[in-house]
Design a protein around this motif. Structure first.
Motif, PDB file in Angstrom:
ATOM      1  N   ALA A 104       0.835  -1.204   0.000  1.00 47.65           N
ATOM      2  CA  ALA A 104       0.000   0.000   0.000  1.00 47.65           C
ATOM      3  C   ALA A 104       0.860   1.240   0.000  1.00 47.65           C
ATOM      4  O   ALA A 104       1.954   1.251   0.551  1.00 47.65           O
ATOM      5  CB  ALA A 104      -0.892   0.000   1.234  1.00 47.65           C
ATOM      6  N   SER A 156      -1.858   8.161   0.592  1.00 48.56           N
ATOM      7  CA  SER A 156      -3.145   8.510   0.007  1.00 48.56           C
ATOM      8  C   SER A 156      -2.990   8.801  -1.484  1.00 48.56           C
ATOM      9  O   SER A 156      -1.992   9.350  -1.923  1.00 48.56           O
ATOM     10  CB  SER A 156      -3.723   9.731   0.719  1.00 48.56           C
ATOM     11  N   THR A 179      -9.248  -3.437  -7.813  1.00 47.24           N
ATOM     12  CA  THR A 179      -9.607  -3.307  -6.410  1.00 47.24           C
ATOM     13  C   THR A 179      -9.483  -1.852  -6.001  1.00 47.24           C
ATOM     14  O   THR A 179      -8.460  -1.225  -6.285  1.00 47.24           O
ATOM     15  CB  THR A 179      -8.644  -4.132  -5.527  1.00 47.24           C
ATOM     16  N   CYS A 180     -10.508  -1.328  -5.345  1.00 50.82           N
ATOM     17  CA  CYS A 180     -10.425   0.030  -4.828  1.00 50.82           C
ATOM     18  C   CYS A 180     -10.684  -0.005  -3.335  1.00 50.82           C
ATOM     19  O   CYS A 180     -11.594  -0.690  -2.865  1.00 50.82           O
ATOM     20  CB  CYS A 180     -11.477   0.910  -5.491  1.00 50.82           C
ATOM     21  N   ARG A 181      -9.854   0.744  -2.588  1.00 54.58           N
ATOM     22  CA  ARG A 181     -10.003   0.776  -1.135  1.00 54.58           C
ATOM     23  C   ARG A 181     -10.136   2.220  -0.657  1.00 54.58           C
ATOM     24  O   ARG A 181      -9.249   3.033  -0.900  1.00 54.58           O
ATOM     25  CB  ARG A 181      -8.774   0.151  -0.455  1.00 54.58           C
ATOM     26  N   ASP A 182     -11.231   2.514  -0.006  1.00 52.54           N
ATOM     27  CA  ASP A 182     -11.427   3.799   0.688  1.00 52.54           C
ATOM     28  C   ASP A 182     -11.138   5.004  -0.200  1.00 52.54           C
ATOM     29  O   ASP A 182     -10.424   5.927   0.188  1.00 52.54           O
ATOM     30  CB  ASP A 182     -10.536   3.872   1.938  1.00 52.54           C
ATOM     31  N   ASP A 240     -14.861   7.165   0.968  1.00 54.53           N
ATOM     32  CA  ASP A 240     -14.535   5.807   1.419  1.00 54.53           C
ATOM     33  C   ASP A 240     -15.172   4.731   0.539  1.00 54.53           C
ATOM     34  O   ASP A 240     -15.815   3.813   1.022  1.00 54.53           O
ATOM     35  CB  ASP A 240     -14.990   5.625   2.865  1.00 54.53           C
ATOM     36  N   SER A 287     -15.200   1.536  -1.507  1.00 51.01           N
ATOM     37  CA  SER A 287     -14.401   0.312  -1.626  1.00 51.01           C
ATOM     38  C   SER A 287     -15.182  -0.697  -2.451  1.00 51.01           C
ATOM     39  O   SER A 287     -16.375  -0.893  -2.232  1.00 51.01           O
ATOM     40  CB  SER A 287     -14.113  -0.287  -0.245  1.00 51.01           C
ATOM     41  N   GLU A 340     -14.590  -4.258  -5.497  1.00 55.09           N
ATOM     42  CA  GLU A 340     -13.674  -5.136  -6.210  1.00 55.09           C
ATOM     43  C   GLU A 340     -14.391  -5.637  -7.452  1.00 55.09           C
ATOM     44  O   GLU A 340     -15.576  -5.965  -7.375  1.00 55.09           O
ATOM     45  CB  GLU A 340     -13.326  -6.314  -5.306  1.00 55.09           C
ATOM     46  N   GLY A 351      -7.155   7.251  -0.859  1.00 55.68           N
ATOM     47  CA  GLY A 351      -7.436   5.828  -0.961  1.00 55.68           C
ATOM     48  C   GLY A 351      -6.521   5.148  -1.957  1.00 55.68           C
ATOM     49  O   GLY A 351      -5.560   5.745  -2.451  1.00 55.68           O
ATOM     50  N   LYS A 352      -6.821   3.901  -2.244  1.00 52.99           N
ATOM     51  CA  LYS A 352      -5.925   3.116  -3.097  1.00 52.99           C
ATOM     52  C   LYS A 352      -6.665   2.452  -4.242  1.00 52.99           C
ATOM     53  O   LYS A 352      -7.764   1.924  -4.074  1.00 52.99           O
ATOM     54  CB  LYS A 352      -5.216   2.048  -2.257  1.00 52.99           C
ATOM     55  N   ARG A 359      -6.040  -0.427  -7.229  1.00 51.37           N
ATOM     56  CA  ARG A 359      -5.144  -1.502  -7.675  1.00 51.37           C
ATOM     57  C   ARG A 359      -5.667  -2.078  -8.963  1.00 51.37           C
ATOM     58  O   ARG A 359      -6.818  -2.509  -9.045  1.00 51.37           O
ATOM     59  CB  ARG A 359      -5.145  -2.618  -6.630  1.00 51.37           C
TER      60      ARG A 359
END
Lengths: 327, 249, 248
Positions: free
Chosen positions: C4, C7, C22-25, C40, C42, C44, C77-78, C80
């Motif tokens: 990770a 931000s 994949t997305c997180r927050d 936020d 999130s 997949e 957030g992240k 991927r």
């Protein structure tokens, strides 16, 4: 369409009313005097009169206005923007030929200051034949063209025997020696150019057409026929004041005062140059007895004849009739 | 369009002359101040051929000057649209040169190039190129995202393509600016001839002014106006033609 | 997996053979504004196929799409992307240059290897008659189809279609989507649409945006992911629609 017409009429009316002379000025005798050129040593008598109250003494309130290449005093006389002015003889003759009602009050320059400068290292021009083979600068359409062509015709030099070089406002071709003779105002540009060339170790001479019998009249004081008829007294007082100022400005004992006056009107030119310009102007304007303003009728007639010859006017104008003599 | 331009010019010109003549009559002015219709006509007949040749000489220089400035504006506009050091340098240089009055630069130009064709051309180009440059720069730095997006995400975008897209999308604007700049090219050439040169209609006007001959000036203005109207009309027509050809190639 | 980052992190694992998004927050605000477009987020999307972003206008569907493509930075957030390195965002207002015909344009930009595929797609898309025309002469629906076809032929692994079939009639749209699923089984499509019936029928993972005031900002609803050979399960289909409507 009607709207546009109305707009145009309104516009025309505006222009016309703006162009109407402010003739109500006669009560306070306020008049405008339009010069031929910007304030410099050539107009020393005019600014001298302005600075030292010559007009006030005669009871006239005169605004002396500088001239310039776009100014034409004779037009302003007719439009009522000016009551007196300075115009060159060729302007006067052209205006007469087109029906302008203009009168000459005095001839300021007895010798035309329009002359040609050349390097003294070159063979001197002692006869007109000496011009053969030289490269001569002239301003096409200008008075120098008229004068030079008259000289060449007089000397019987065909145009092919000299090279005429088109002159503009910048002197580079003369500095670089591309031309042999360059037209200058003897009393204003003459001293400046002489000095520059002297700084480079070169002496200069001047070719003066009057020395060879070509008298093309230069600046004169003019007014309208209407002024002459309606305000003869004012005209007389004006010219009396003006010529007195010229006389005093050119009197050698007043040189310092004249130079101080010039410094106020023309602060750009260094005083020593102005001194030299004043000295030369004196020689061109003032006669041996100290008088100024004499109208040289023969020179005017010659000027008219030259202009006829050069087809600058289509019919004679009898210029002598426009000259106010007997002063 | 061409004919509309011509008759519109004629209306303006003759209204102007009528206004002058009305002044002449109202104020009882001599032919020296405002020439009468007869003398204008006589001058027209006498000088027409000579002046026409001079106007055409001026137009020739103006056209070449305009082409030069279009090329220059395109080059500077294309380089200047980039945010690189060189891009901004070119832009700054272009703006600075424009800030100097031509009459001040003219002597330098005459010393460098003499008073012949080259000087007239350069001055015409200098006066005419700046509005062109501004438009070209404006057009070239404005992305057409809806078209360019695809080329960007597929990695196909080249500067030539970018220029082509932006030029095509703004063809009408470019044509208007170019035909408008013809006026400036003509004015620029006349200014150059007025201050220097010994050819062209500007030179004739200068001589007419030396001789206080307003009739000649009026005839010269007439010929300049009519020539310019025809030239601009042709430019617009060419712009229309290019647009049609390009859009249906 | 790649570690990770801070931000706004974005990871593209290009060597992995397994693809995934994949997305997180993920939170996003327009530059210079305080309010979040969404917060936020999130989700997949585990496998290629037709997925969707659904929701009313202004909830941030396009913003998220551009975040996925890397066009927008400055989010939190992240993100991927596994095994995806060729990706593009396309939208319904795109235009083709006007100086040549649609056919000439396609010839220029479609790689030789994709020509036979193009020949297959053109009739499916109902575009045979458009090839000799200028883009500006086409109807809105034709324009959108032409735009979509050229993107399909670029070999993207992830293609986001923002209202790309707008102004196309329902029958044609259905035909096109079914063919796309058959012909590009290895491609991730993210379909942005306002048509609840369509996304319920044809998409697998449907990210339903709920607006910034609700938490979570979006939920994933499983769609029917219908293929050309499938029969529709009416009950399941209606349940999906209901779930979507409830989520919004």
């Amino acid at each position: 369409m009607i709207y546009r017409k109305a707009m145009l009429l309104a516009l025309a009316w505006l222009v016309v009313s703006a162009g109407l002379p402010a003739s109500a000025g006669s009560a306070e005798e306020k008049v405008n005097y339009r010069l031929k050129w910007r304030f410099n040593t050539s107009v020393v008598g005019d600014v001298y009169a302005d600075a030292h109250g010559y007009f006030e003494k005669e009871g006239i309130d005169v605004t002396v206005k500088p001239g310039g290449p776009e100014r034409d005093a004779i037009r302003e006389l007719e439009l009522g923007y000016a009551q007196f002015g300075v115009a060159s003889a060729d302007q006067v003759i052209r205006a007469l030929s087109k029906g302008a009602r203009v009168r000459v009050l005095a001839q300021l320059f007895q010798v035309n200051p329009l002359q040609w400068i050349y390097r003294s290292a070159q063979p001197p021009i002692t006869t007109l034949a000496d011009l053969k083979g030289r490269v001569i600068g002239i301003t096409f359409g200008g008075n120098d063209e008229t004068i030079m062509k008259t000289i060449l015709a007089k000397a019987g030099i065909p145009e092919g025997a000299v090279t005429l070089f088109s002159v503009r406002y910048d002197f580079t071709p003369f500095y670089r020696g591309k031309t042999d003779l360059w037209p200058v105002y003897r009393n204003s540009q003459g001293p400046i150019l002489s000095r520059k060339l002297q700084a480079g170790g070169e002496a200069v001479s001047f070719f003066n057409p009057a020395d060879f019998g070509v008298n093309f009249v230069a600046n004169s004081v003019v007014t309208s026929e209407k002024m002459m008829a309606e305000q003869p007294d004012q005209v007389a007082r004006f010219i009396r004041a003006l010529l007195a100022a010229w006389r005093d400005a050119l009197a050698p004992q007043n040189a310092e005062k004249a130079l101080s006056t010039l410094a106020k009107y023309d602060p750009e030119t260094p005083r020593d140059i102005q001194g030299e310009q004043l000295r030369i102007t004196r020689g061109l304007v003032r006669e041996d007895d100290g008088s100024v303003g004499r109208i040289d009728v023969a020179a005017w007639e010659q000027t008219e004849a030259i202009m006829m010859e050069q087809k600058l006017i289509s019919a004679p104008v009898s210029v002598a009739d426009a000259l106010t003599l007997g002063k | 369009m061409l004919f509309r331009r011509i008759y519109q010019f004629l209306i303006i010109y003759f209204l102007g002359v009528l206004l002058l003549l009305a002044l002449k009559v109202l104020l009882n002015l001599s032919n020296y101040v405002i020439p009468g219709p007869l003398s204008i006509w006589q001058v027209f007949v006498r000088e027409f051929q000579r002046f026409l040749l001079h106007v055409l000489s001026t137009l020739g220089v103006a056209v070449i000057g305009q082409i030069t400035s279009i090329c220059l504006a395109l080059a500077v506009g294309i380089i200047g649209r980039q945010a690189t050091w060189f891009g901004t340098f070119v832009k700054v240089a272009a703006y600075n040169i424009q800030a100097y009055p031509i009459v001040a630069i003219a002597p330098i130009i005459f010393i460098l190039l003499g008073d012949g064709f080259a000087s007239r051309l350069l001055i015409a180009a200098m006066i005419c190129y700046f509005p062109l440059l501004l438009s070209v720069m404006g057009i070239m730095s404005e992305p057409i995202d809806d078209i360019e997006h695809f080329y960007r995400v597929t990695g196909r975008m080249r500067w030539q393509l970018e220029v082509k897209i932006r030029a095509f999308e703004n063809l009408q604007k470019l044509a208007t600016v170019i035909s408008g700049s013809a006026t400036l090219a003509m004015a620029g050439t006349i200014v150059a001839e007025f201050i220097a040169a010994d050819a062209g209609i500007g030179y004739s006007i200068r001589i007419a002014l030396y001789q206080s001959d307003l009739a000649k000036v009026l005839v010269a203005l007439f010929l300049i106006g009519i020539t310019l109207s025809i030239y601009q009309g042709l430019l617009e027509w060419v712009g229309q033609w290019v647009k049609q050809r390009w859009a249906s190639a | 997996m790649i570690g990770a980052t801070a931000s706004g992190g974005r990871e593209e694992a290009q060597n992995g053979s397994i693809m995934g998004i994949t997305c997180r927050d993920i939170s996003y605000r327009y530059p210079g504004t305080e309010a979040f477009v969404f917060r936020d987020l999130s989700f997949e999307m585990a496998a290629p196929g037709f997925n969707a972003l659904f929701g009313p206008s202004g909830v941030g569907k396009t913003s998220l799409a551009r975040i996925l493509c890397g066009d927008i930075q400055g989010y939190e957030g992240k993100v991927r992307l596994d095994g995806i390195d060729r990706l593009a965002y396309s939208y319904n207002l795109e235009r083709l240059p006007g100086w040549s015909t649609v056919g000439r344009h396609l010839e220029k930009i479609v790689p030789a290897s994709q020509r036979s595929l193009m020949a297959e797609l053109v009739p499916v898309f109902g575009l045979e008659s458009c090839m000799d025309q200028r883009f500006s002469q086409l109807s809105l629906g034709q324009k959108n189809r032409i735009n979509l076809i050229r993107y399909l032929l670029q070999g993207f692994q992830l293609l986001i279609l923002d209202e790309s079939l707008a102004n196309v009639d329902e029958m044609t749209r259905e035909r096109i989507i079914l063919h796309m699923k058959d012909l590009f089984p290895e491609t991730y499509f993210i379909y942005i649409s306002h048509n609840v019936v369509e996304v319920s029928r044809f998409c697998r993972d449907i990210l339903v945006f709920r607006g910034p005031d609700k938490q979570p900002s979006a939920v994933v609803v499983q769609g029917q992911d219908l293929r050309s050979s499938d029969e529709i399960d009416t009950t399941a289909f209606e349940r999906t629609m209901l779930e979507i409507m409830n989520a919004v």
